[in-house]
Design a protein around this motif. Structure first.
Motif, PDB file in Angstrom:
ATOM      1  N   UNK A 145      32.320  48.343  53.119  1.00  0.00           N
ATOM      2  CA  UNK A 145      32.009  46.916  53.153  1.00  0.00           C
ATOM      3  C   UNK A 145      31.956  46.334  51.746  1.00  0.00           C
ATOM      4  N   UNK A 146      31.953  47.205  50.756  1.00  0.00           N
ATOM      5  CA  UNK A 146      31.874  46.765  49.376  1.00  0.00           C
ATOM      6  C   UNK A 146      33.250  46.290  48.921  1.00  0.00           C
ATOM      7  N   UNK A 147      33.338  45.086  48.408  1.00  0.00           N
ATOM      8  CA  UNK A 147      34.616  44.516  47.983  1.00  0.00           C
ATOM      9  C   UNK A 147      34.774  44.526  46.464  1.00  0.00           C
ATOM     10  N   UNK A 148      34.018  45.363  45.792  1.00  0.00           N
ATOM     11  CA  UNK A 148      34.058  45.415  44.332  1.00  0.00           C
ATOM     12  C   UNK A 148      35.415  45.929  43.841  1.00  0.00           C
ATOM     13  N   UNK A 149      35.869  45.348  42.759  1.00  0.00           N
ATOM     14  CA  UNK A 149      37.114  45.792  42.116  1.00  0.00           C
ATOM     15  C   UNK A 149      36.980  47.229  41.604  1.00  0.00           C
ATOM     16  N   UNK A 150      35.748  47.699  41.411  1.00  0.00           N
ATOM     17  CA  UNK A 150      35.513  49.041  40.906  1.00  0.00           C
ATOM     18  C   UNK A 150      36.002  50.121  41.874  1.00  0.00           C
ATOM     19  N   UNK A 151      36.048  49.803  43.156  1.00  0.00           N
ATOM     20  CA  UNK A 151      36.594  50.759  44.129  1.00  0.00           C
ATOM     21  C   UNK A 151      38.087  50.974  43.838  1.00  0.00           C
ATOM     22  N   UNK A 152      38.825  49.891  43.634  1.00  0.00           N
ATOM     23  CA  UNK A 152      40.257  49.992  43.327  1.00  0.00           C
ATOM     24  C   UNK A 152      40.492  50.644  41.968  1.00  0.00           C
ATOM     25  N   UNK A 153      39.671  50.292  40.993  1.00  0.00           N
ATOM     26  CA  UNK A 153      39.811  50.891  39.659  1.00  0.00           C
ATOM     27  C   UNK A 153      39.539  52.392  39.716  1.00  0.00           C
ATOM     28  N   UNK A 154      38.526  52.805  40.460  1.00  0.00           N
ATOM     29  CA  UNK A 154      38.226  54.236  40.611  1.00  0.00           C
ATOM     30  C   UNK A 154      39.396  54.971  41.259  1.00  0.00           C
ATOM     31  N   UNK A 155      39.987  54.340  42.258  1.00  0.00           N
ATOM     32  CA  UNK A 155      41.137  54.924  42.950  1.00  0.00           C
ATOM     33  C   UNK A 155      42.303  55.105  41.977  1.00  0.00           C
ATOM     34  N   UNK A 156      42.602  54.059  41.204  1.00  0.00           N
ATOM     35  CA  UNK A 156      43.720  54.114  40.259  1.00  0.00           C
ATOM     36  C   UNK A 156      43.451  55.090  39.114  1.00  0.00           C
ATOM     37  N   UNK A 157      42.227  55.098  38.600  1.00  0.00           N
ATOM     38  CA  UNK A 157      41.879  56.041  37.527  1.00  0.00           C
ATOM     39  C   UNK A 157      41.950  57.489  38.009  1.00  0.00           C
ATOM     40  N   UNK A 158      41.527  57.718  39.247  1.00  0.00           N
ATOM     41  CA  UNK A 158      41.635  59.060  39.811  1.00  0.00           C
ATOM     42  C   UNK A 158      43.078  59.499  39.928  1.00  0.00           C
ATOM     43  N   UNK A 159      43.947  58.571  40.330  1.00  0.00           N
ATOM     44  CA  UNK A 159      45.376  58.877  40.432  1.00  0.00           C
ATOM     45  C   UNK A 159      45.942  59.233  39.059  1.00  0.00           C
ATOM     46  N   UNK A 160      45.656  58.396  38.058  1.00  0.00           N
ATOM     47  CA  UNK A 160      46.185  58.637  36.709  1.00  0.00           C
ATOM     48  C   UNK A 160      45.662  59.956  36.140  1.00  0.00           C
TER      49      UNK A 160
END
Length: 172
Positions: free
Chosen positions: A61-76
């Motif tokens: 339910x959290x719409x924070x951009x940090x969720x997407x950033x964490x996902x992308x940083x984990x990928x990199x």
């Protein structure tokens, strides 16, 4: 309490992405080596882990951009670590073709225990050159590269990963 839950979710996403992307890199390298059974087993766990973390990331339910950033940083980070792991743990051989005008390279490589095949070649200016063929273990590349550069810093070198070898000599 919400900030702590967000931090926990972001860290979880980050570290699980590192795991699944590292598995993907290893799976790709193993596939190239022709070990399809191992690659399919790794692929199963890679996608299972990926599915579970994507499901959790998208269903929050959290719409924070940090969720997407964490996902992308984990990928990199996973891509980077997967490359390091594959170069450390996946053995292989390299075919080196070296064009030089210095036969001392042949003697030095042979003295170091490497098999070297030599052919006469002509350079762009019709100068006499030698084409050397050397098959090495990937882990020996830096050592061989340093020998070549020490004797002939202008030597033209091509390294190609070898899939199959039959007969010949490779230093262990």
């Amino acid at each position: 309490m919400g900030d702590i839950m967000l931090l926990f979710l972001c860290l979880k996403i980050f570290f699980v992405r590192i795991l699944d992307v590292s598995l993907g890199t290893l799976r790709t390298m193993i596939t190239v080596k022709g070990k399809n059974l191992y690659a399919s087993l790794i692929g199963f766990f890679e996608i299972l882990v990926w599915f579970l973390i994507v499901k959790e990331a998208l269903n929050t339910d959290n719409t924070s951009i940090w969720v997407a950033i964490s996902y992308a940083l984990g990928f990199a980070t996973g891509t980077y670590l997967g490359g390091i792991l594959s170069s450390k743990f996946i053995s292989g051989n390299l075919s080196l073709q070296i064009i030089t005008n210095k036969l001392e390279i042949v003697n030095k490589l042979r003295d170091e225990g490497y098999g070297v095949t030599v052919m006469d070649a002509l350079g762009i200016d019709d100068s006499e050159k030698y084409m050397l063929f050397v098959e090495i273990n990937k882990k020996s590349y830096e050592h061989v590269h340093n020998i070549i550069k020490q004797i002939d810093s202008k030597a033209f070198t091509v390294a190609s990963e070898t899939k199959y070898i039959q007969n010949g000599f490779i230093k262990k």
